[in-house]
Design a protein around this motif. Structure first.
Motif, PDB file in Angstrom:
ATOM      1  N   ASP A 130      -2.787  33.216  58.738  1.00  0.00           N
ATOM      2  CA  ASP A 130      -1.861  34.104  58.017  1.00  0.00           C
ATOM      3  C   ASP A 130      -2.475  35.468  57.725  1.00  0.00           C
ATOM      4  O   ASP A 130      -2.212  36.065  56.691  1.00  0.00           O
ATOM      5  CB  ASP A 130      -1.409  33.456  56.685  1.00  0.00           C
ATOM      6  CG  ASP A 130      -0.600  32.186  56.919  1.00  0.00           C
ATOM      7  OD1 ASP A 130       0.176  32.160  57.882  1.00  0.00           O
ATOM      8  OD2 ASP A 130      -0.750  31.233  56.136  1.00  0.00           O
ATOM      9  N   ASN A 131      -3.316  35.947  58.605  1.00  0.00           N
ATOM     10  CA  ASN A 131      -3.937  37.251  58.384  1.00  0.00           C
ATOM     11  C   ASN A 131      -3.715  38.097  59.646  1.00  0.00           C
ATOM     12  O   ASN A 131      -4.350  37.875  60.671  1.00  0.00           O
ATOM     13  CB  ASN A 131      -5.432  37.070  58.100  1.00  0.00           C
ATOM     14  CG  ASN A 131      -6.073  38.356  57.617  1.00  0.00           C
ATOM     15  OD1 ASN A 131      -5.714  39.446  58.076  1.00  0.00           O
ATOM     16  ND2 ASN A 131      -7.025  38.243  56.711  1.00  0.00           N
ATOM     17  N   VAL A 132      -2.773  39.026  59.560  1.00  0.00           N
ATOM     18  CA  VAL A 132      -2.457  39.885  60.699  1.00  0.00           C
ATOM     19  C   VAL A 132      -3.358  41.113  60.618  1.00  0.00           C
ATOM     20  O   VAL A 132      -3.093  42.030  59.843  1.00  0.00           O
ATOM     21  CB  VAL A 132      -0.971  40.316  60.682  1.00  0.00           C
ATOM     22  CG1 VAL A 132      -0.655  41.223  61.862  1.00  0.00           C
ATOM     23  CG2 VAL A 132      -0.059  39.094  60.698  1.00  0.00           C
TER      24      VAL A 132
ATOM     25  N   GLY B  33      -3.102  35.530  62.922  1.00  0.00           N
ATOM     26  CA  GLY B  33      -1.872  36.022  62.301  1.00  0.00           C
ATOM     27  C   GLY B  33      -0.842  34.937  62.051  1.00  0.00           C
ATOM     28  O   GLY B  33      -0.083  34.999  61.076  1.00  0.00           O
TER      29      GLY B  33
ATOM     30  N   ARG C 112      -2.513  44.832  59.679  1.00  0.00           N
ATOM     31  CA  ARG C 112      -1.577  44.881  58.554  1.00  0.00           C
ATOM     32  C   ARG C 112      -2.219  44.321  57.281  1.00  0.00           C
ATOM     33  O   ARG C 112      -2.346  45.014  56.287  1.00  0.00           O
ATOM     34  CB  ARG C 112      -0.305  44.077  58.862  1.00  0.00           C
ATOM     35  CG  ARG C 112       0.564  44.713  59.910  1.00  0.00           C
ATOM     36  CD  ARG C 112       1.567  45.672  59.276  1.00  0.00           C
ATOM     37  NE  ARG C 112       2.481  46.215  60.269  1.00  0.00           N
ATOM     38  CZ  ARG C 112       2.549  47.507  60.599  1.00  0.00           C
ATOM     39  NH1 ARG C 112       1.766  48.386  60.018  1.00  0.00           N
ATOM     40  NH2 ARG C 112       3.412  47.914  61.500  1.00  0.00           N
ATOM     41  N   THR C 113      -2.597  43.038  57.334  1.00  0.00           N
ATOM     42  CA  THR C 113      -3.198  42.405  56.155  1.00  0.00           C
ATOM     43  C   THR C 113      -4.546  43.048  55.863  1.00  0.00           C
ATOM     44  O   THR C 113      -4.907  43.284  54.706  1.00  0.00           O
ATOM     45  CB  THR C 113      -3.361  40.894  56.395  1.00  0.00           C
ATOM     46  OG1 THR C 113      -2.135  40.366  56.916  1.00  0.00           O
ATOM     47  CG2 THR C 113      -3.689  40.171  55.109  1.00  0.00           C
ATOM     48  N   GLU C 114      -5.303  43.297  56.916  1.00  0.00           N
ATOM     49  CA  GLU C 114      -6.573  44.004  56.795  1.00  0.00           C
ATOM     50  C   GLU C 114      -6.728  44.869  58.030  1.00  0.00           C
ATOM     51  O   GLU C 114      -6.331  44.446  59.113  1.00  0.00           O
ATOM     52  CB  GLU C 114      -7.741  43.016  56.792  1.00  0.00           C
ATOM     53  CG  GLU C 114      -7.832  42.205  55.546  1.00  0.00           C
ATOM     54  CD  GLU C 114      -9.035  41.294  55.617  1.00  0.00           C
ATOM     55  OE1 GLU C 114     -10.060  41.673  55.064  1.00  0.00           O
ATOM     56  OE2 GLU C 114      -8.926  40.240  56.255  1.00  0.00           O
ATOM     57  N   THR C 115      -7.364  46.009  57.888  1.00  0.00           N
ATOM     58  CA  THR C 115      -7.630  46.818  59.067  1.00  0.00           C
ATOM     59  C   THR C 115      -9.033  46.484  59.580  1.00  0.00           C
ATOM     60  O   THR C 115      -9.820  45.837  58.885  1.00  0.00           O
ATOM     61  CB  THR C 115      -7.569  48.322  58.741  1.00  0.00           C
ATOM     62  OG1 THR C 115      -8.580  48.593  57.774  1.00  0.00           O
ATOM     63  CG2 THR C 115      -6.197  48.716  58.194  1.00  0.00           C
TER      64      THR C 115
ATOM     65  N   ASP D  70     -11.484  47.739  57.185  1.00  0.00           N
ATOM     66  CA  ASP D  70     -11.675  46.831  56.047  1.00  0.00           C
ATOM     67  C   ASP D  70     -12.698  45.751  56.391  1.00  0.00           C
ATOM     68  O   ASP D  70     -13.522  45.375  55.561  1.00  0.00           O
ATOM     69  CB  ASP D  70     -10.357  46.122  55.670  1.00  0.00           C
ATOM     70  CG  ASP D  70      -9.320  47.080  55.101  1.00  0.00           C
ATOM     71  OD1 ASP D  70      -9.712  48.109  54.541  1.00  0.00           O
ATOM     72  OD2 ASP D  70      -8.108  46.779  55.218  1.00  0.00           O
TER      73      ASP D  70
END
Lengths: 468, 280
Positions: free
Chosen positions: A215-217, A176, A220-223, A226
């Motif tokens: 930078d991938n939370v 994240g 939020r950014t992906e479940t 996903d």
């Protein structure tokens, strides 16, 4: 043959002078030189049944790497050390060896145990500086064709990712923040764990073939769903610490009252100690109170000193005996001038006209009968209230699980504390294909216990993937 | 890296970027924000999402130059790329068929309220919008907000455009003369505070989007704590939207001022460097 004389004292390690180091962010412990490391290694008895290994959460091949060091075969020492541990330079610095491997050392019965942690650091740093061996994935491992998503690039995630990559799986590590390392980067200060060391360990993990996506939370950014849709066969969740806990007393939201997470993140991750060269500021004043008695409290208090504080207090409601911080860290803090106010509890923070904290009102405590945790319960002493003048407060009471993944992932059972219900031996959660480890599974714990969880989960994920 | 595909200067100090960030675009919803950081020395700053295009994989953000970081960002152009752009963060604004909704926005927060007004309109609400600016030269997106509003009122503090005065005056008139089921107020903290105070006597639910100082923006550090209904909440994970009638506004205002002095140092340093300082 004459019996070998054993030195019951360990080779001391050089440290920066306390008065000097309390004003800089350079590493406190200077580590062994070659001759010191070999001399200390020679104290190891090479027990036929090495109990030290059982004390290690990741079962590092301790006698093996020390034997290689005794023989001066550094390549062999590095191979032995890295066989079980993907982050040895980190562990050599921050593991509580005194309650794990070293406490088990047979020498500890008569004298000082072998300084396993210092030797680990020596060998690991040697590898970072001099090793020419390509220690990435062994060529005899064939790709499994399976893909694993590891969520969180802290100690649990890095360890799990490294092990899975070594087993031939394709691993993507989702982080994240803007840099990998988790608590090793944002939490533990430079003077205890230099960030170039952490980065070198992270680089080692990527050299094994692990892809890191910053930078991938996740949540939020992906479940998590996903991730499965994208074709990952398994997911390991290690998102780390969540929201900081507070005392819930009046005045806690005044300016310059920080959570330890915020204070340390500003200092370590964002390098606020180099403001204005770095853009992130910090307001650490001349009289600082740190509330709590763990390693994080020690780290925060020692950062405050280095940021120029004249007086730094540790406020802790029990006695020093009950403090969870490592003895070494407590000693380092005291040597540097941190003042321990034990059996003391804050009642409220008092602000000035600008809503900046100017004092903390405390009262004295005494210890009663042991409570559920087995530690003696602190009880307030009547009529002992006093005010301590401060301009900065740092609350270091631990963290709560972050709700983002639990609330966006169907099928995950939670504990009463809000952590993800996890089988300790395997890291399995209530959802098939999803494992969990680190703070999200156990609540706040140590770097090495998170690494142990990452390692156990990797083994179980590997078995699961091979049966698919 | 996150490429800047397009840059527009909406006013001399308010800028728009369209950024390529497919993962963020895929999940973005009205009311959420992103955190960005640029350069090794850069700080993490939150910006609300003004628009997104899931197909094209783009996200639009709007920011105003308010300090050293935003001033440095303003110098970036289309073709440049930002190091870090993470999101969408926070909870989306709750959208429902409320009936009659008043959207109040001030300054560069117009960009935040446009997608909210759009979603509210699409959900079948009657939307009345009030937009406020200091003066005419700062006005932007009157047409965009107008597109999703049944009625639009523009006000400037100095009367150089639209009505003279603060947004709270038309808000009060509407509350007195029309049926209002919900107010959404987004803008400078003082504006949100007074919009909430204005609607409170009418008992109309009022949602505000809080903008405290943040560091990680993912629920870890607690820098963004606010008090709402007597409880401490984290704007980054519990918000940013909260009930404006129960926010402790004075606490928020004082916490927002916590780094005013260091910011002065940063701005001074930036301007000194523009004069040609060598060692960064």
């Amino acid at each position: 043959m004459a019996k070998k004389e054993i030195d019951l004292n360990r080779v001391p390690v050089a440290k920066q002078d306390p008065e000097v180091r309390a004003r800089n962010f350079e590493e406190v412990s200077l580590g062994y030189r070659w001759d010191e490391a070999v001399k200390e290694a020679s104290r190891c008895l090479q027990c036929p049944k090495p109990v030290c290994k059982d004390g290690c959460p990741v079962n590092v091949l301790i006698p093996e790497f020390i034997k290689a060091l005794q023989e001066g075969d550094m390549d062999k020492a590095v191979r032995a050390l890295k066989d079980k541990n993907s982050l040895p330079s980190v562990c050599g610095r921050v593991c509580p060896q005194e309650e794990q491997c070293e406490v088990a050392c047979v020498l500890a019965r008569k004298g000082a145990p072998v300084a396993i942690g210092r030797l680990e650091r020596y060998v690991a740093d040697w590898a970072l500086n001099y090793s020419r061996e390509d220690d990435s994935v062994p060529s005899d491992v064939s790709p499994s064709g399976r893909r694993v998503a590891v969520v969180g690039a802290g100690p649990a995630g890095l360890t799990c990712a490294a092990d899975l990559a070594k087993m031939g799986h394709e691993v993507t590590l989702f982080e994240g923040l803007h840099t990998a390392g988790g608590v090793l980067k944002y939490g533990i200060p430079e003077f205890r764990l230099p960030k170039r060391i952490v980065q070198a360990e992270v680089d080692y993990v990527t050299s094994l073939g692990v892809t890191i996506e910053l930078d991938n939370v996740v949540g939020r950014t992906e479940t998590v769903d996903d991730l499965f849709e994208e074709g990952f066969d398994a997911v390991f969740l290690a998102p780390g610490a969540g929201a900081p806990m507070f005392l819930n007393i009046p005045g806690e939201n005044l300016n310059n009252v920080y959570s330890a997470n915020e204070f340390l993140t500003r200092v370590n991750l964002m390098k606020a100690y180099r403001f204005p060269e770095y853009d992130t500021p910090i307001r650490s004043g001349s009289r600082v109170a740190v509330v709590g008695g763990g390693n994080v409290a020690m780290d925060a208090s020692r950062c405050a000193l280095r940021l120029g504080a004249e007086k730094v207090y540790i406020i802790y409601r029990r006695s020093e005996h009950e403090m969870p911080a490592r003895e070494e860290e407590r000693e380092n803090a005291k040597e540097e001038g941190v003042i321990f106010k034990i059996l003391t509890n804050p009642r409220r923070f008092i602000g000035d006209e600008q809503a900046n904290v100017r004092a903390v009102e405390c009262y004295e405590m005494e210890l009663g009968e042991p409570d559920a945790s087995g530690r003696r319960r602190p009880i307030a002493k009547p009529d002992t209230a006093f005010e301590l003048e401060i301009d900065t407060a740092i609350i270091a009471l631990g963290t709560r699980p972050n709700p983002v993944i639990p609330t966006t992932t169907p099928g995950l059972e939670l504990t009463r504390e809000g952590t993800i219900a996890t089988d300790f031996k395997t890291g399995r959660t209530s959802r098939t294909g999803v494992w969990c480890g680190g703070d999200m599974a156990t609540g706040a714990a140590t770097v090495i216990s998170a690494m142990g969880a990452g390692k156990r989960a990797a083994a179980d994920i590997d078995a699961y993937l091979r049966a698919l | 890296m996150f490429p800047i595909l397009e840059k527009q200067d909406l006013t001399p100090v308010i800028h728009l970027w369209k950024i390529r960030a497919p993962r963020v675009a895929r999940k973005a919803n009205a009311g959420q924000f992103i955190i960005l950081r640029h350069g090794e020395e850069g700080e993490r700053i939150p910006l609300t999402i003004a628009d997104w295009d899931r197909e094209a994989g783009t996200v639009t953000v709007v920011f105003m130059e308010v300090g050293a970081t935003t001033e440095k960002l303003a110098a970036l152009k289309a073709g440049d790329a930002i190091d870090d752009f993470v999101g969408p963060l926070g909870k989306p604004t709750e959208i429902d068929r409320y009936g009659d909704v008043v959207c109040v926005a001030g300054g560069f927060a117009i960009a935040t309220i446009v997608p909210i007004a759009r979603e509210l309109k699409a959900a079948g609400n009657r939307v009345v919008s009030i937009m406020g600016f200091r003066s005419k030269d700062l006005v932007f997106w009157e047409d965009k907000l107008g597109e999703f509003s049944d009625d639009l009122i523009v006000a400037t503090d100095d009367g150089s455009y639209g009505r003279k005065g603060l947004v709270t005056e038309p808000l009060k008139e509407i509350l007195e003369t029309q049926k209002v089921d919900r107010v959404i107020a987004i803008g400078p903290t003082v504006m949100m505070k007074f919009a909430s105070l204005t609607s409170k006597p009418f008992g109309v639910p009022t949602v505000v989007s809080l903008n405290p100082i943040m560091v990680d923006g993912t629920g870890m550090c607690g820098a963004c704590r606010v008090e709402v209904g007597g409880e401490t909440r984290l704007a980054c994970v519990d918000g940013p939207d909260f009930d404006g009638h129960t926010v402790d506004w004075d606490l928020l205002l004082s916490r927002q001022r916590a780094y005013v002095d260091p910011e002065t140092v940063s701005v001074a340093r930036l301007h000194q460097c523009e004069g040609g300082c060598q060692n960064g």
